[in-house]
Enzyme design. Structure first.
Site, PDB file in Angstrom:
ATOM      1  N   ARG A 103       6.721  84.152 -49.559  1.00 20.97           N
ATOM      2  CA  ARG A 103       5.954  83.918 -50.797  1.00 20.97           C
ATOM      3  C   ARG A 103       6.874  83.184 -51.744  1.00 20.97           C
ATOM      4  NH1 ARG A 103       2.128  87.830 -54.343  1.00 20.97           N
ATOM      5  NH2 ARG A 103       0.774  87.152 -52.662  1.00 20.97           N
ATOM      6  N   HIS A 130      -3.038  79.990 -50.529  1.00 17.01           N
ATOM      7  CA  HIS A 130      -2.913  81.415 -50.201  1.00 17.01           C
ATOM      8  C   HIS A 130      -3.789  81.681 -48.960  1.00 17.01           C
ATOM      9  CE1 HIS A 130      -1.913  85.489 -50.596  1.00 17.01           C
ATOM     10  NE2 HIS A 130      -2.518  85.822 -51.717  1.00 17.01           N
ATOM     11  N   GLN A 133      -4.960  85.268 -47.719  1.00 16.58           N
ATOM     12  CA  GLN A 133      -5.995  85.842 -48.585  1.00 16.58           C
ATOM     13  C   GLN A 133      -7.374  85.319 -48.195  1.00 16.58           C
ATOM     14  OE1 GLN A 133      -5.501  88.063 -51.465  1.00 16.58           O
ATOM     15  NE2 GLN A 133      -7.661  88.295 -51.006  1.00 16.58           N
ATOM     16  N   ASP A 221     -10.321  84.246 -59.857  1.00 14.36           N
ATOM     17  CA  ASP A 221      -8.907  84.660 -59.848  1.00 14.36           C
ATOM     18  C   ASP A 221      -8.426  84.547 -61.296  1.00 14.36           C
ATOM     19  OD1 ASP A 221      -6.281  85.212 -59.084  1.00 14.36           O
ATOM     20  OD2 ASP A 221      -5.935  83.261 -58.152  1.00 14.36           O
ATOM     21  N   CYS A 261      -9.215  88.075 -55.540  1.00 12.67           N
ATOM     22  CA  CYS A 261      -8.074  88.378 -54.653  1.00 12.67           C
ATOM     23  C   CYS A 261      -7.174  89.459 -55.220  1.00 12.67           C
ATOM     24  CB  CYS A 261      -7.288  87.102 -54.386  1.00 12.67           C
ATOM     25  SG  CYS A 261      -6.588  86.359 -55.869  1.00 12.67           S
ATOM     26  N   ARG A 289      -6.728  92.471 -45.968  1.00 16.91           N
ATOM     27  CA  ARG A 289      -5.434  91.777 -45.853  1.00 16.91           C
ATOM     28  C   ARG A 289      -4.642  92.392 -44.704  1.00 16.91           C
ATOM     29  NH1 ARG A 289      -3.173  89.289 -50.281  1.00 16.91           N
ATOM     30  NH2 ARG A 289      -1.636  88.584 -48.767  1.00 16.91           N
TER      31      ARG A 289
HETATM   32  N1  NVA Z   1      -3.459  82.620 -58.257  1.00 18.97           N
HETATM   33  C1  NVA Z   1      -2.726  83.876 -58.255  1.00 18.97           C
HETATM   34  C2  NVA Z   1      -2.994  84.641 -56.990  1.00 18.97           C
HETATM   35  C3  NVA Z   1      -2.305  85.969 -56.893  1.00 18.97           C
HETATM   36  C4  NVA Z   1      -2.540  86.665 -55.613  1.00 18.97           C
HETATM   37  C5  NVA Z   1      -1.244  83.585 -58.427  1.00 18.97           C
HETATM   38  O1  NVA Z   1      -0.755  82.654 -57.786  1.00 18.97           O
HETATM   39  O2  NVA Z   1      -0.601  84.275 -59.199  1.00 18.97           O
HETATM   40  N1   CP Z   2      -3.820  89.119 -53.589  1.00 15.87           N
HETATM   41  C1   CP Z   2      -2.485  89.206 -53.474  1.00 15.87           C
HETATM   42  O1   CP Z   2      -1.835  88.390 -52.803  1.00 15.87           O
HETATM   43  O2   CP Z   2      -1.941  90.274 -54.112  1.00 15.87           O
HETATM   44  P1   CP Z   2      -0.396  90.512 -54.400  1.00 15.87           P
HETATM   45  O3   CP Z   2       0.063  89.455 -55.356  1.00 15.87           O
HETATM   46  O4   CP Z   2      -0.344  91.891 -54.971  1.00 15.87           O
HETATM   47  O5   CP Z   2       0.364  90.408 -53.107  1.00 15.87           O
END
Ligand code: NVA
Ligand code: CP
Length: 302
Positions: A103, A130, A133, A221, A261, A289
């Site tokens: 990540r 992502h 997800q 989101d 998500c 997930r």
């Molecule tokens: N768009 C959000 C998704 C989190 C799972 C982010 O990147 O923070």
């Molecule tokens: N939806 C998701 O990826 O959640 P986290 O940021 O908690 O991993």
């Protein structure tokens, strides 16, 4: 079959459907308390440059349930955080572990890692995509609607990593997608262009009502993603009106499904009322997930 899971656009419909079939099988086996030792003796390295609850827990628990082991590596406590080149880290990690989940911020980082890694690499979220997800999201709809590829999906809010992944999903799975974002916050131009070239059925608009009318699935989101914290207040003003609330749900229809998500900012991008309503499949998405990522890991690392 691909070695890595970096973007849905690298994968064929047929191979993604195979992952869904395996997901269903693994989920039933887990619910029945049956063995699922597909990755016995294997290790997943998990490198995080951003925060996480669901991704970390679901990958780590998933590896354990498959008979393997997962290592949590926060970038700040590794040499990556001190500037060690990704290509060196990738080559070393591949000599210890059987797969890597990352990540991070830039999609280029995961692409570079995968290029130098002898073991499979899974994208656990970048600024661009992502994909895990999206697999969980579509599996969740597929559990409820057999014809999940024939539905109309609607994205309301920021044209962020999730929106880009919805566009890739619409392209691969062939469903109709409507994307409503404020002007200036549209999805990535390259992602849009590639979808258009592939003949994807996607409508872009600045009008959430137009996008939601008659859609069977609504998704959203946060308005400010990880890394955009400084823009939170400004975005709160710009995104007013891009909220999934009961009014929008009614425009979609009585049987519409609502997705997020997570993490969510209740009463910003989605109301508390909608999150707690019968339309919401949000916590099943979160659960899935686990199941879908187990199938992805078993496919790549098994
Ligand atoms: N768009 C959000 C998704 C989190 C799972 C982010 O990147 O923070
Ligand atoms: N939806 C998701 O990826 O959640 P986290 O940021 O908690 O991993």
């Amino acid at each position: 079959m691909q070695k890595d899971f970096l973007s849905l656009s690298d994968w064929s419909l047929e191979d993604l459907e195979k992952i869904f079939t395996l997901t269903g099988d693994l989920k039933s086996r887990q619910k029945a308390g049956l063995q699922q030792n597909l990755l016995a003796g294997k290790t997943l390295g998990m490198l995080f440059e951003k925060s996480s609850t669901r991704t970390r827990v679901s990958f780590e628990v998933g590896m354990y349930q498959l008979g393997g082991h997962a290592l949590f590596l926060a970038s700040g406590s590794t040499q990556v955080g001190r500037g060690e080149p990704i290509k060196d880290t990738a080559r070393c990690m591949a000599r210890y572990v059987d797969g890597v989940m990352i990540r991070t911020y830039s999609q280029d980082t995961v692409e570079e890692f995968a290029k130098y890694s002898a073991v499979p690499v899974i994208n656990g979220l970048t600024d661009l995509y992502h994909p895990c997800q999206l697999m969980a999201d579509l599996f969740t709809v597929r559990e409820r609607r057999e014809d999940y590829r024939g539905l109309t999906y609607c994205w309301v809010g920021d044209g962020n990593n999730m929106a880009n992944s919805w566009i890739n999903a619409a392209t691969v799975f062939g469903f109709e997608l409507r994307v409503a974002t404020p002007a200036g916050y549209e999805p990535d131009a390259m992602v849009k262009e590639r979808a258009a070239e592939a003949g994807a059925k996607i409508i872009y608009t600045n009008n959430p009502a137009e996008a939601a009318r008659g859609a069977q699935v609504l998704s959203t989101d946060v308005w400010a993603s990880m890394g955009q914290e400084a823009e939170q207040q400004e975005r709160q003003k710009i995104f007013t009106g891009y909220q999934i609330n009961m009014e929008l749900v009614k425009l979609a229809g009585p049987e519409c499904l609502v997705m997020h998500c997570l993490p969510a900012h209740r009463d910003e991008e989605i109301t508390d009322e909608v999150m707690e309503s019968r339309h919401s499949i949000i916590f099943d998405q979160a659960e899935n997930r686990l199941h879908v990522q187990k199938a992805i890991m078993a496919t790549l690392m098994g």
